[in-house]
Design a protein around this motif. Sequence first.
Motif, PDB file in Angstrom:
ATOM      1  N   THR A 167       0.844  -1.197   0.000  1.00  0.00           N
ATOM      2  CA  THR A 167       0.000   0.000   0.000  1.00  0.00           C
ATOM      3  C   THR A 167       0.878   1.246   0.000  1.00  0.00           C
ATOM      4  N   PRO A 168       0.378   2.342  -0.542  1.00  0.00           N
ATOM      5  CA  PRO A 168       1.149   3.590  -0.501  1.00  0.00           C
ATOM      6  C   PRO A 168       1.512   4.011   0.912  1.00  0.00           C
ATOM      7  N   GLU A 169       0.632   3.738   1.876  1.00  0.00           N
ATOM      8  CA  GLU A 169       0.889   4.124   3.256  1.00  0.00           C
ATOM      9  C   GLU A 169       2.069   3.346   3.846  1.00  0.00           C
ATOM     10  N   GLU A 170       2.188   2.071   3.497  1.00  0.00           N
ATOM     11  CA  GLU A 170       3.323   1.278   3.967  1.00  0.00           C
ATOM     12  C   GLU A 170       4.628   1.832   3.413  1.00  0.00           C
ATOM     13  N   PHE A 171       4.597   2.203   2.153  1.00  0.00           N
ATOM     14  CA  PHE A 171       5.796   2.782   1.537  1.00  0.00           C
ATOM     15  C   PHE A 171       6.139   4.120   2.182  1.00  0.00           C
ATOM     16  N   ALA A 172       5.118   4.967   2.371  1.00  0.00           N
ATOM     17  CA  ALA A 172       5.360   6.297   2.942  1.00  0.00           C
ATOM     18  C   ALA A 172       5.978   6.208   4.328  1.00  0.00           C
ATOM     19  N   ALA A 173       5.607   5.190   5.094  1.00  0.00           N
ATOM     20  CA  ALA A 173       6.162   5.044   6.444  1.00  0.00           C
ATOM     21  C   ALA A 173       7.674   4.878   6.407  1.00  0.00           C
ATOM     22  N   ALA A 174       8.179   4.180   5.397  1.00  0.00           N
ATOM     23  CA  ALA A 174       9.626   4.002   5.266  1.00  0.00           C
ATOM     24  C   ALA A 174      10.307   5.329   4.944  1.00  0.00           C
ATOM     25  N   VAL A 175       9.699   6.112   4.066  1.00  0.00           N
ATOM     26  CA  VAL A 175      10.261   7.422   3.711  1.00  0.00           C
ATOM     27  C   VAL A 175      10.267   8.343   4.919  1.00  0.00           C
ATOM     28  N   VAL A 176       9.164   8.371   5.647  1.00  0.00           N
ATOM     29  CA  VAL A 176       9.058   9.252   6.810  1.00  0.00           C
ATOM     30  C   VAL A 176      10.099   8.877   7.861  1.00  0.00           C
ATOM     31  N   PHE A 177      10.335   7.587   8.070  1.00  0.00           N
ATOM     32  CA  PHE A 177      11.358   7.211   9.040  1.00  0.00           C
ATOM     33  C   PHE A 177      12.730   7.716   8.609  1.00  0.00           C
ATOM     34  N   LEU A 178      13.073   7.590   7.337  1.00  0.00           N
ATOM     35  CA  LEU A 178      14.379   8.060   6.875  1.00  0.00           C
ATOM     36  C   LEU A 178      14.509   9.579   6.977  1.00  0.00           C
ATOM     37  N   ALA A 179      13.377  10.276   7.037  1.00  0.00           N
ATOM     38  CA  ALA A 179      13.401  11.729   7.240  1.00  0.00           C
ATOM     39  C   ALA A 179      13.554  12.102   8.708  1.00  0.00           C
ATOM     40  N   SER A 180      13.448  11.142   9.592  1.00  0.00           N
ATOM     41  CA  SER A 180      13.374  11.417  11.021  1.00  0.00           C
ATOM     42  C   SER A 180      14.727  11.729  11.643  1.00  0.00           C
ATOM     43  N   ALA A 181      14.665  12.239  12.870  1.00  0.00           N
ATOM     44  CA  ALA A 181      15.881  12.476  13.650  1.00  0.00           C
ATOM     45  C   ALA A 181      16.577  11.151  13.967  1.00  0.00           C
ATOM     46  N   GLN A 182      15.800  10.097  14.183  1.00  0.00           N
ATOM     47  CA  GLN A 182      16.369   8.801  14.541  1.00  0.00           C
ATOM     48  C   GLN A 182      17.191   8.171  13.413  1.00  0.00           C
TER      49      GLN A 182
END
Length: 256
Positions: free
Chosen positions: A222-237
Amino acid sequence: MDLGLAGRVAVVPGATSGLGAAVVRGLADEGAHVAFGGRRAELAAQQAAELPSAVGIGVDITEPDGPRSLIDAAADFGPVDVLVLNGGGPAPGTAAEMSAEDAQEAVRLLLSAHVGLVEAVLPGMRERGWGRIIAIGSSGIQQPINGLAASNVGRGALAGYLKTLAAEVAGDGVTVNLVLPGRIETARLNSLNAAMAERRGVAEDEVRDASRADIPAGRFGTPEEFAAAVVFLASAQASYITGEQLRCDGGLIRAH
């Protein structure tokens, strides 16, 4: 988990549908200010109005003034912290049929336009000591996809550029990564399945079923599953993750 994205400024092109739109929503949900664009200006504005802090504009980043107009749209939020590289791909076709003009168009769509965006935001990221550059790529970078020769070529060129860039700017607090979607349920996937069905002279459902059967997870993503990976790579962590190609493909690519 607090991803440290509240108040950050993100820019996402090609984001009025599909993976780009899902990434915009994911970043906005984490409190980021998001400037995004697509070729449908009215739709972009409508979608932005539904988000907490966003602006959406009509833009074609492959045009000479496209990258700058998108960066300028983010100016009221502040300097850009997160840049997500995304855009449409070239038409399907085989390598044997590809012309020199086809190759040039693939590079224009999938490399040159993105370099223009990076060029606009990278100096500020390095000066501030914090930045995230994340490209939406394709599993074809690691395992070329039959019938998508021009896409394989253009996305491969982008991958080489980003890997080189990652090493050059890592010491400045800027990370550079690729997220590689496999078969995600989007309009792009449906159009590719339809094109393949037409070439083979079979029903589209037959192509979809065969495509799904290749995926160890047994389904399209799903697009949402993919977006979660992108958002994590954008994170401080994710500050110590750079120069990587993260697959989001349900196990489709068998390589290590």
